[in-house]
Design a protein around this motif. Structure first.
Motif, short mmCIF file in Angstrom:
data_model
loop_
_atom_site.label_atom_id
_atom_site.label_comp_id
_atom_site.label_asym_id
_atom_site.label_seq_id
_atom_site.Cartn_x
_atom_site.Cartn_y
_atom_site.Cartn_z
N ASN A 69 13.53 17.68 16.42
CA ASN A 69 13.56 15.92 16.69
C ASN A 69 15.45 16.33 16.68
O ASN A 69 16.47 15.69 15.81
CB ASN A 69 13.46 15.34 15.73
N SER A 70 16.21 16.66 17.87
CA SER A 70 17.65 16.65 18.06
C SER A 70 17.51 16.71 19.94
O SER A 70 16.80 17.13 20.69
CB SER A 70 18.02 18.16 17.32
N GLY A 71 18.41 16.43 19.78
CA GLY A 71 18.82 16.10 21.66
C GLY A 71 18.84 17.16 22.20
O GLY A 71 18.52 17.59 23.38
N ASN A 250 23.83 15.63 17.75
CA ASN A 250 23.08 14.77 18.96
C ASN A 250 23.79 13.94 19.42
O ASN A 250 23.18 13.89 20.80
CB ASN A 250 22.33 13.35 18.34
N ARG A 251 24.87 13.43 19.35
CA ARG A 251 25.36 12.65 20.63
C ARG A 251 26.15 14.02 21.21
O ARG A 251 26.20 13.33 22.66
CB ARG A 251 27.13 11.43 20.28
N PHE A 252 26.57 14.58 21.03
CA PHE A 252 27.28 15.85 21.63
C PHE A 252 25.74 16.29 23.07
O PHE A 252 26.57 16.16 24.32
CB PHE A 252 27.73 16.99 21.28
N ALA A 253 24.98 16.47 22.22
CA ALA A 253 23.25 16.68 22.91
C ALA A 253 23.74 16.13 24.35
O ALA A 253 23.39 16.54 25.10
CB ALA A 253 22.42 17.12 22.01
N THR A 254 23.73 14.27 23.98
CA THR A 254 22.46 14.15 24.37
C THR A 254 23.51 13.41 25.81
O THR A 254 23.61 13.73 27.38
CB THR A 254 22.76 11.92 23.59
#
Length: 910
Positions: A69-71, A250-254
């Motif tokens: 559960n990670s972008g 998660n913010r970075f991956a998104t």
């Protein structure tokens, strides 16, 4: 008779501790000879069984799937799927394997399921002695109902919350609810309604342990309505927070995913419409470029970095149960800690003695009998007889024993009695000899109703002697000397201001005819022996650890069940703040959520705190933007431990419930170990940032070079398999070396980073862009120069691959120090992990360049010494340029935002 089911729950009908026994029985519609079977049945139907609900358990499959559960993981899985569909089997397999390894490591580390609620349920005893229909009987604890009359004896667990009706010498260990190691004395006397949980001496609570005495009590609450049941309910309501790093990733991956998707669509359109590519060929090229840009090894290496942090913390007596907690520790801005056993030694010690006209100081540590008596007033020799008589009274009027084992001195019995034995030995008395020469004849056990203990002894000089110890007020009443009252009250006030616990001592000499004692015997002829002040001394290492926290910008807040004067005195000794302020649990209750949020930053000590208070305090601190580490050992701490960003349980004296609710367990119950863990957490975060600062540009450089070739229309400087080779070699070997980096100097001189600080700060983003274009420029420069020198396309591409790998090696040495220059002896030599990684990569490149079979697979060609030398010179030039850039950035102040705007100037390079 009406049933007890006329209100929502009997526990809410009154403050039971403030009612008299008769009022409690009447309110519960009960009686001393017990309830009838029919009444028990009706009440059981109304209130339900005296048990706690089973927790909802998460199965292993769901826990394993949660690791994905990670972008960034979603994006990697999509890239792997696209690679498989387009025939890039190797690319897809490598990406899928990395994702799987990342999930397995996380699953194994967090393998132990959440068991806090089950651990609490185990604290409730299984059988209870009750009176029903005028008969004493034993029943299952689950069958208890409000109004039942329970019989309590030493060694039993209290089966439900109950109001004491009768008691004799009753003391209860309530550490799991209050956090205090000293037993609580209990009596049937009512206490004020506003009394804190730890001061409700007329109540006993489910799950606590009867240490001494007997009691008859009427059950006031069962199951969820008990104090321990309320904690269970709070645990169910607590939602665990995501860690700062996971939120940042998660913010970075998104954002990263959006940029790549938009870029891929635009590039695909460009190739179709502008370059007239076939759609399948264009799609393969876009996916190949995306695969080169994706840091597919990043999640696994981050996980390994966290695991290395786990190992390092274990060496510092901190065991991590939840893997992301390693990094979260590095962001901690507030540590909420218990007092007893964490900041203090959890060993009572006599510090001050008032004997006759003399005040003495007692040195030493814990229960060890090594120490000295001293006085600033002089006349110590004259005071010795009075001091020894006082010490003899403290030694004989007690039941504890001191033992010396492999781990030092320990007490069996009451801690204060153990401290009195150590004091007597410091005063020159031999405990066994004194007990032999002064045999005990009779005793009056301590009881909360009269607040003293008295023992009758045969004197070696003839006659009998009664030694008395107890609360100073109770001993004063026996002595009955008005002049002494004022003197003792002055000393009592002075002791309270320093956090000491005081006991008064007295003696009465009687003739041989007295072979038994009773309270009437102690109404006249009682002579004072003096006062003794006890402390639980602060740990020496805790003082240094608190000072280190303050230097690191971390606030330390004490949350304890102890009295406010004692807690505040310890806070001043430890210098939790320049002028520490205190707040009681009662005062916390009066504040609204907004008022508490405004108050928490200014308060250093929260005393007489209940589980609800602790949970509210942690939430208030988090609402202020703090990352909170919370220590605890009792069941009462479990909700706040679960709520905190880093719940920290005690491994030695902690309950199973607290350990299961926590993310970290301290093996030595020592506050200093928390600070050591924070130090390691900051190092881990630094290494993760170094890893990201190294990985993104190395991937970005090759992608920029390929993208420029596509856009401008010249020959690709690398093939797809060569791009994959670079990613495999550099990410798996060089990048992993950064996970083993030691702490930079000054790591605990910085203030904590903001919880909302971005993963890529302005400086980091600048560095990624700069280095990416440097890598691209170097690789394209080598490519075109080689072609201009009439080298073959295969040789030129081989030089590009080696250039990117060599540039990655030199950049690795540059990025090892984010804050200071890498030009130092330690910086040049590197660590063992760095040297091994560089050796492996260089060996792999020699194989790639010179082994014929690798030449066939990757279309590489052997290079001359001149060609290799020019590549190395270019790498050195790039590192010199980046070191100059680092110096410029430091002078411009860009390093100030490396930690989200909270960083002090860094010391010189090691």
């Amino acid at each position: 008779m009406n049933t007890a089911g006329n209100s929502s729950t009997p526990s809410k009908t009154a403050d039971w501790h403030a009612l008299s026994p008769d009022q409690s029985l009447a309110r519960l519609e009960s009686r001393m000879d017990g309830l009838s079977s029919e009444e028990v049945r009706r009440r059981l139907e109304t209130w339900g069984p005296n048990s706690l609900p089973e927790p909802t358990r998460i199965g292993p499959v769901r826990r394993f799937l949660a690791q994905f559960n990670s972008g960034l993981i979603y994006f990697l899985l999509a890239a792997a799927l696209a690679s498989f569909m387009l025939g890039h089997i190797i690319d897809g397999a490598v990406i899928a394997m990395v994702v799987l390894v990342n999930a397995i490591v996380g699953f194994v580390q967090e393998g132990k399921a959440e068991q806090a609620l089950r651990a609490i349920g185990h604290l409730i005893s299984h059988q209870a002695a009750v009176k029903r229909e005028e008969q004493q009987t034993s029943v299952q604890v689950a069958e208890l109902v409000p109004g039942d009359i329970v019989i309590l004896e030493a060694g039993q667990k209290v089966p439900a919350d109950a109001r004491i009706v009768r008691a004799r010498a009753l003391s209860v260990d309530e550490a799991l609810l209050t956090g205090e190691s000293l037993t609580a004395d209990k009596a049937s006397t009512a206490v004020p309604a506003e009394a804190a949980l730890g001061d409700r001496s007329s109540m006993v609570f489910s799950g606590t342990l009867v240490k001494t005495g007997q009691a008859t009590a009427v059950v006031t609450a069962t199951g969820r309505a008990t104090e321990i049941g309320k904690i269970s309910g709070m645990l169910q309501e607590v939602t665990e927070l995501s860690t700062p790093l996971l939120r940042q990733i998660n913010r970075f991956a998104t954002r990263f995913t959006r940029v790549i998707l938009v870029g891929a669509v635009l590039l695909f359109g460009f190739l179709i419409w502008m370059r007239q590519f076939e759609w399948s060929e264009a799609l393969i090229m876009v996916v190949a470029l995306a695969v080169g840009l994706i840091p597919e090894g990043l999640p696994a290496v981050i996980t390994i970095t966290l695991a290395i942090g786990v190992r390092r913390m274990a060496a510092r007596h901190a065991v991590i149960r939840k893997l992301p907690a390693v990094e979260t520790l590095g962001a901690v801005s507030v540590i909420c800690t218990d007092k007893t056993g964490t900041l203090t030694r959890n060993e009572m010690m006599v510090r001050r003695v008032f004997a006759g006209e003399t005040e003495l100081q007692v040195s030493g540590s814990g229960y060890s009998p090594e120490g000295e008596l001293s006085t600033t007033q002089g006349g110590l020799e004259d005071a010795i007889p009075a001091v020894r008589e006082l010490a003899r009274g403290g030694l004989l009027c007690g039941d504890a024993r001191l033992d010396q084992g492999e781990k030092g001195w320990s007490v069996e019995g009451d801690p204060m009695e153990g401290a009195l034995i150590a004091f007597a030995m410091k005063a020159g008395l031999d405990p066994e000899r004194e007990r032999g020469e002064w045999p005990r004849v009779d005793e009056i056990p301590f009881d909360a109703s009269h607040r003293y203990m008295a023992t009758l002894h045969r004197s070696p000089e003839g006659g009998h002697v009664v030694f008395i110890k107890g609360a100073p007020e109770a001993v004063l009443r026996m002595i009955g000397k008005p002049g002494l009252n004022e003197e003792w009250e002055t000393r009592i006030s002075a002791a309270a201001a320093t956090g000491e616990r005081l006991l008064g001592f007295a003696v009465k000499r009687v003739d041989d005819a007295e072979d038994a004692i009773n309270p009437d015997l102690l109404t006249v002829g009682v002579e004072p022996l003096g006062l003794v002040g006890f402390i639980d001394p602060p740990r020496e290492e805790a003082q240094d650890a608190v000072a280190e926290c303050r230097r690191a910008g971390i606030d330390v807040k004490m949350i304890t069940g102890d009295h406010v004067a004692t807690a505040l005195a310890i806070a001043k000794q430890l210098r939790l703040a320049d002028e520490p302020k205190a707040m009681t649990g009662t005062e916390v209750e009066r504040l609204s959520e907004e008022e508490l949020r405004n108050a928490v930053d200014k308060v250093s000590v929260f005393a007489r705190a209940s589980p609800e208070h602790k949970l509210r305090i942690v939430k208030a601190l988090q609402a202020q933007g703090h990352i909170v580490a919370m220590t605890g050992d009792g069941v009462n701490d479990a909700p706040s431990l679960k709520q905190a960003d880093v719940g920290t349980a005690m491994g030695q004296k902690g309950s199973e419930a607290s350990r299961e609710a926590a993310k970290m367990v301290l093996l030595d119950d020592n506050f200093a170990s928390i600070v050591s863990a924070v130090h390691e957490g900051r190092t881990v975060y630094d290494n993760i940032r170094k890893l990201i600062a190294w990985t993104l540009p190395t991937n970005g450089g090759e992608s920029v070079a390929v993208l420029l070739a596509i856009l401008v229309g010249f020959t690709l400087p690398m093939t797809a398999t060569q791009i994959l080779w670079i990613n495999l070699v550099t990410d798996s070997a060089l990048g992993l070396a950064l996970a083993f980096e030691p702490s930079e100097r000054g790591v605990m001189e910085r203030r904590p980073r903001r919880s909302d600080a971005p993963l890529l700060s302005s400086f980091m983003l600048w560095r990624v862009i700069l280095v990416s274009f440097l890598f691209a420029g170097l690789s394209l420069g080598v490519f075109f120069v080689a072609l201009d020198m009439d080298r073959s396309l295969e040789t030129a591409r081989t030089m590009v691959v080696n250039m990117l790998v060599v540039a990655g090696i030199f950049y690795l040495f540059n990025v090892r120090y984010l804050h200071v220059s890498s030009f130092s002896w330690r910086g040049i030599l590197g660590t063992k992990a760095v040297l091994i990684s560089v050796g492996i990569v260089l060996l792999a490149q020699l194989v790639f360049t010179y082994l014929p079979v690798m030449n066939d697979i990757f279309q590489s060609r052997p290079l001359s010494i001149f060609e290799l030398g020019s590549i190395i010179v270019a790498g050195i030039g790039m590192m010199l340029l980046l070191e100059c850039e680092k110096l410029l950035m430091r002078r411009l102040g860009w390093f100030d935002e490396l930690q989200g705007g909270h960083i002090t100037p860094q010391p010189a390079a090691p």
